[in-house]
Design an enzyme around this catalytic site. Structure first.
Site, PDB file in Angstrom:
ATOM      1  N   THR A 253      34.059  39.563  38.593  1.00  0.00           N
ATOM      2  CA  THR A 253      33.228  40.626  39.158  1.00  0.00           C
ATOM      3  C   THR A 253      32.739  41.541  38.046  1.00  0.00           C
ATOM      4  O   THR A 253      33.429  41.740  37.045  1.00  0.00           O
ATOM      5  CB  THR A 253      34.014  41.438  40.213  1.00  0.00           C
ATOM      6  OG1 THR A 253      33.164  42.415  40.802  1.00  0.00           O
ATOM      7  CG2 THR A 253      35.220  42.134  39.608  1.00  0.00           C
ATOM      8  N   HIS A 305      51.572  41.289  39.192  1.00  0.00           N
ATOM      9  CA  HIS A 305      52.758  41.209  38.340  1.00  0.00           C
ATOM     10  C   HIS A 305      53.927  40.512  39.037  1.00  0.00           C
ATOM     11  O   HIS A 305      54.958  40.254  38.408  1.00  0.00           O
ATOM     12  CB  HIS A 305      53.183  42.610  37.888  1.00  0.00           C
ATOM     13  CG  HIS A 305      53.773  42.643  36.513  1.00  0.00           C
ATOM     14  ND1 HIS A 305      54.848  41.863  36.147  1.00  0.00           N
ATOM     15  CD2 HIS A 305      53.434  43.345  35.413  1.00  0.00           C
ATOM     16  CE1 HIS A 305      55.161  42.099  34.887  1.00  0.00           C
ATOM     17  NE2 HIS A 305      54.319  42.995  34.415  1.00  0.00           N
TER      18      HIS A 305
END
Length: 333
Positions: A253, A305
């Site tokens: 993006t 994460h």
């Protein structure tokens, strides 16, 4: 599986910073002068509409006369979709009244997916500056012959998609999904890269949708360019098919389309990473002890994460940078 979420920025890569008006100085290789941008802003001409104006200036540039002539014959649909203007303050100094506008379905879907993604993924961001002078030079040298040979315009977007796809092939754990309830990780076999496309709406604002280029790691640049152009046109026309946004394993993006240096995009669930792009700008850098001007772009990588830690994310982002800075290793594939 949940539907892919719209990514938080349109896909077109800007070559330089945008003026305060929000219109890019350059768009898909086309330069717009400050005067043209000023007139376009005053007349609420969108970047998409400006791209349709026939330019008679040097190199196809749009002149003041070109734009004024287009405005005199402005398509009815374009005039009808001009963005609403706020009422001017009264002479007494009172501010105009608040406007209450109902959220349309697309905005509601975007809002839901963005909040869901933040609540689901452990977002961490990594940054890297890429020297894309080679990409800029390649496009400048071959864009005309590329158009003659393939019938497609060569923008910068295919380069970023191809580089990302090859890096995903090298680091498959970034091309993955998590099922926390089952305690499983699914490493996806196909490398399917989504690209955020701005979809104009009747009120002059934009929504976002993320069509997907399937098996992008195996496609040559010319085929990626064809699909990028096709998605961009059909997105603007509201003609994307229901399955176009399905099956993505990674998203690219761009927040640089209006001149921003970069940003922190929200991960497109159920993916585990997203690449954000800033504007391509000439900046001073040090090379072999000398300060030189190079075409640079700030890349931001958002990672989940729960699966992608800093070491993996850093290696992956640097691999994208490596491919962008070493075109000769893959450009003819």
């Amino acid at each position: 599986a949940p539907a892919p979420a719209p990514a938080p920025a349109p896909v077109a890569v800007a070559e330089a910073g945008a003026p305060a008006s929000g219109l890019p100085r350059m768009d898909n290789g086309r330069f717009y002068s400050p005067l043209v941008r000023s007139i376009a802003t005053a007349e609420n001409v969108s970047a998409a509409d400006l791209a349709t104006v026939n330019g008679t200036g040097a190199g196809g540039r749009v002149t003041k006369s070109d734009l004024l002539g287009w405005l005199q014959n402005r398509p009815a649909a374009a005039a009808a979709t001009r963005a609403p203007t706020m009422a001017a303050p009264t002479l007494s100094g009172e501010a105009p009244a608040d406007q209450v506008i109902a959220m349309d379905r697309m905005r509601k879907v975007i809002a839901h997916h963005m909040v869901e993604s933040i609540q689901t993924s452990a977002h961490v961001y990594m940054l890297s500056d890429a020297d894309v002078s080679g990409v800029v030079a390649y496009r400048k040298k071959f864009k005309e012959s590329f158009l003659e040979r393939t019938g497609e315009k060569l923008t910068y977007t295919p380069f970023f998609i191809k580089a990302s796809a090859m890096a995903l092939r090298d680091f498959p754990y970034v091309n993955a999904q998590i099922n926390p309830d089952a305690g499983e990780i699914t490493v996806k076999g196909a490398v399917n890269v989504g690209m955020a496309v701005a979809v104009p709406k009747d009120d002059g604002t934009y929504g976002l949708i993320v069509p997907v280029i399937k098996n992008a790691d195996m496609l040559p640049l010319r085929e990626i360019a064809r699909q990028v152009n096709d998605f961009a046109v059909r997105g603007r026309e509201g003609k994307l098919a229901p399955d176009d946004p399905m099956g993505g394993t990674f998203t690219v993006t761009n927040m640089g389309v209006f001149g921003s240096l970069g940003g922190m995009p929200i991960i497109n669930q159920p993916q585990v990473a997203i690449l954000g792009l800033g504007a391509i700008q000439p900046r001073p850098v040090v090379r072999e002890g000398e300060v030189v001007a190079r075409d640079m772009v700030l890349m931001s990588l958002g990672i989940d994460h729960r699966l992608v830690d800093g070491a993996l994310g850093g290696q992956f982002l640097e691999r994208i940078r490596y491919y962008l800075e070493n075109l000769d290793e893959w450009i003819l594939q």
